[in-house]
Design a protein around this motif. Structure first.
Motif, PDB file in Angstrom:
ATOM      1  N   ALA A 308       0.648  -1.237  -0.140  1.00 22.23           N
ATOM      2  CA  ALA A 308       0.326   0.121  -0.026  1.00 22.23           C
ATOM      3  C   ALA A 308       0.954   1.601  -0.348  1.00 22.23           C
ATOM      4  O   ALA A 308       1.575   1.147   1.057  1.00 22.23           O
ATOM      5  CB  ALA A 308      -1.210  -0.207   1.226  1.00 22.23           C
ATOM      6  N   TRP A 323      -7.202  -0.426  -2.336  1.00 26.14           N
ATOM      7  CA  TRP A 323      -6.252   0.227  -1.554  1.00 26.14           C
ATOM      8  C   TRP A 323      -6.994   0.040  -0.231  1.00 26.14           C
ATOM      9  O   TRP A 323      -6.063  -0.867   0.391  1.00 26.14           O
ATOM     10  CB  TRP A 323      -6.205   1.445  -1.511  1.00 26.14           C
ATOM     11  CG  TRP A 323      -6.021   1.991  -0.518  1.00 26.14           C
ATOM     12  CD1 TRP A 323      -3.825   2.274  -1.079  1.00 26.14           C
ATOM     13  CD2 TRP A 323      -5.849   2.826   0.472  1.00 26.14           C
ATOM     14  NE1 TRP A 323      -3.728   2.818   0.489  1.00 26.14           N
ATOM     15  CE2 TRP A 323      -4.804   3.566   1.142  1.00 26.14           C
ATOM     16  CE3 TRP A 323      -7.315   3.114   1.315  1.00 26.14           C
ATOM     17  CZ2 TRP A 323      -4.712   2.971   2.789  1.00 26.14           C
ATOM     18  CZ3 TRP A 323      -7.168   3.378   2.950  1.00 26.14           C
ATOM     19  CH2 TRP A 323      -5.643   3.280   3.767  1.00 26.14           C
ATOM     20  N   ASN A 327      -5.006  -2.990   2.656  1.00 24.95           N
ATOM     21  CA  ASN A 327      -4.382  -2.477   3.700  1.00 24.95           C
ATOM     22  C   ASN A 327      -5.652  -3.699   5.090  1.00 24.95           C
ATOM     23  O   ASN A 327      -5.246  -2.590   6.148  1.00 24.95           O
ATOM     24  CB  ASN A 327      -4.604  -1.197   3.920  1.00 24.95           C
ATOM     25  CG  ASN A 327      -3.342  -0.434   3.878  1.00 24.95           C
ATOM     26  OD1 ASN A 327      -2.283  -0.221   4.157  1.00 24.95           O
ATOM     27  ND2 ASN A 327      -4.391  -0.395   1.695  1.00 24.95           N
ATOM     28  N   ALA A 367      -3.702   5.289   8.500  1.00 21.96           N
ATOM     29  CA  ALA A 367      -3.648   4.594   7.472  1.00 21.96           C
ATOM     30  C   ALA A 367      -4.210   6.204   6.415  1.00 21.96           C
ATOM     31  O   ALA A 367      -3.053   5.951   4.723  1.00 21.96           O
ATOM     32  CB  ALA A 367      -4.027   3.278   6.936  1.00 21.96           C
TER      33      ALA A 367
END
Length: 448
Positions: A308, A323, A327, A367
């Motif tokens: 990622a 994505w 993750n 994140a």
């Protein structure tokens, strides 16, 4: 008509009782019924035709306050090392394909209650948040015997694994660092702690050299108390049983000095898929063992390359979905299926926590914002050249005396193990990790 009915009725009763001979009624047939399947494992070994290939024995006493037909319950102290003996129970000629070969065992501490099993991920994430840097399950490597290449995945706090040879004596000492009351709903003191399970799944190599072929699984029920708490609870249960009448005592199991793990179904685990990002074992096993006992005994192999990168505001909803999956936010992918990269980046911390819950919400927010995790330890190192070493011996201080200088590089450590330091140094100075054979830590008095 009436006399005919009487004769028919007598004829229909005439066969009753003739089929109940000594050999006709078999308890084994009755026990094969589905309603008795759960109790098969509690039968003594001499009544079982099937002998299990392995037996695991936890060296801790069972509680005396367990009713006869209930599963045993064993009390453990938080952080204390407990031995589990790995016994080869095979008959002669059984499973010859593992003779002279290693097998892999995976240890887990999981929830016993079905309600908590459904929310295990959230429960463990919450525990990780409250106890940063700690693990739920560890192996006490110095005390263990016969285990090879022990590993603990940093993302799986409740799991450890290792290789072992069934033909040799093997004992693994485990430490459980969470306590049962940490997962109760209210914490006002005196709550009843939740039970855990210690489960062991054992695998053999397949043709590709991967340990994916299941051999045997077994588990037992435990409760974990603060240090010395298990001893006090065992004593309390024993005193309660002593106060009961002989008739009441007959309804309870005696306390056994050790706990035998009973056979169970294997734990469902997606990491057995060959391409999954979990530590795998190859058929070649190096005897690489480093560690000073002060950090985590686990050794994680080469960390997977980060899939990622930063989420970009120009990404489409489809790219944002990819994505999220990369993750480990697949659970929430459907909630955000119409969100583009820009939409996700506009979410506030409170928004994300409200949507995903506190544990996953904070993880997703960090994140999204690309926050870096602060390392547990930073070490600055430099590689001195032979010339610099000679000059320093001559002048006492090579930096000042000759005008030369050394470049120091930062090494960021997360696990605080010699194995991790070896890997980081190898990457920093572009050498193979196996070339760094020893790491010495020199104390203030010069002792290695």
């Amino acid at each position: 008509i009436e006399s005919g009915l009487v004769q028919d009725f007598d004829a229909s009763l005439s066969g009753i009782g003739q089929e109940l001979g000594a050999g006709a009624y078999s308890m084994s047939d009755v026990l094969a019924l589905p309603i008795f399947k759960q109790e098969e494992s509690s039968l003594p070994p001499e009544n079982q035709d099937k002998l299990l290939p392995f037996q695991y024995v936890l060296c801790a006493a069972t509680s005396p306050a367990v009713k006869l037909h209930d599963e045993t319950l064993t009390y453990l102290n938080q952080g204390q090392s407990y031995e589990i003996r790995m016994l080869d129970n095979r008959k002669l000629g059984e499973l010859p394909e593992i003779n002279g070969k290693l097998v892999k065992s995976i240890f887990r501490v999981v929830f016993h209650d079905r309600r908590l099993q459904y929310t295990e991920h959230q429960q463990l994430e919450g525990w990780r948040w409250n106890r940063p840097g700690d693990r739920i399950l560890d192996i006490d490597i110095p005390m263990s015997v016969g285990i090879i290449d022990p590993r603990a995945n940093p993302t799986q706090l409740n799991t450890v694994e290792f290789l072992w040879d069934p033909s040799k004596r093997t004992s693994v000492f485990i430490q459980v660092h969470c306590i049962s009351t940490e997962f109760t709903l209210r914490k006002h003191g005196g709550e009843k702690g939740v039970p855990f399970r210690v489960q062991i799944d054992t695998f053999k190599e397949n043709e590709s050299g991967e340990y994916t072929e299941h051999l045997h699984s077994a588990s037992c029920q435990i409760k974990v108390f603060k240090p010395k708490g298990a001893d006090r609870k065992q004593k309390t249960d024993r005193e309660k049983m002593e106060k009961r009448t002989p008739h009441e005592k007959e309804k309870y199991q005696p306390s056994y000095e050790t706990t035998i793990l009973t056979e169970c179904s294997p734990w469902p685990e997606v990491t057995y898929v060959p391409n999954a990002p979990s530590p795998g074992f190859s058929s070649s096993h190096s005897s690489f063992s480093v560690g000073d006992g002060s950090g985590s005994p686990s050794h994680q192999p080469d960390p997977p390359a980060p899939l990622a990168d930063a989420l970009l505001p120009t990404w489409t909803p489809q790219e944002a979905q990819q994505w999220l999956h990369r993750n480990r936010f697949s659970t929430f992918a459907r909630l955000f299926r119409n969100f583009s990269g820009a939409d996700l980046l506009k979410l506030t911390r409170e928004d994300v926590i409200q949507i995903c819950g506190p544990a996953d919400g904070i993880r997703l927010f960090n994140a999204l914002k690309g926050r870096q995790v602060r390392p547990r330890l930073t070490i600055y190192v430099c590689q001195e050249s032979p010339q610099g070493r000679d000059l320093r011996h001559e002048d006492g201080d090579g930096d000042n005396a000759t005008g030369s200088f050394f470049v120091y590089h930062a090494v960021y450590l997360e696990e605080l193990t010699a194995a991790e330091l070896t890997e980081k140094l190898a990457q920093l100075f572009s050498v193979a990790a196996h070339q760094l054979q020893h790491i010495y830590k020199q104390g203030p008095t010069g002792i290695h």
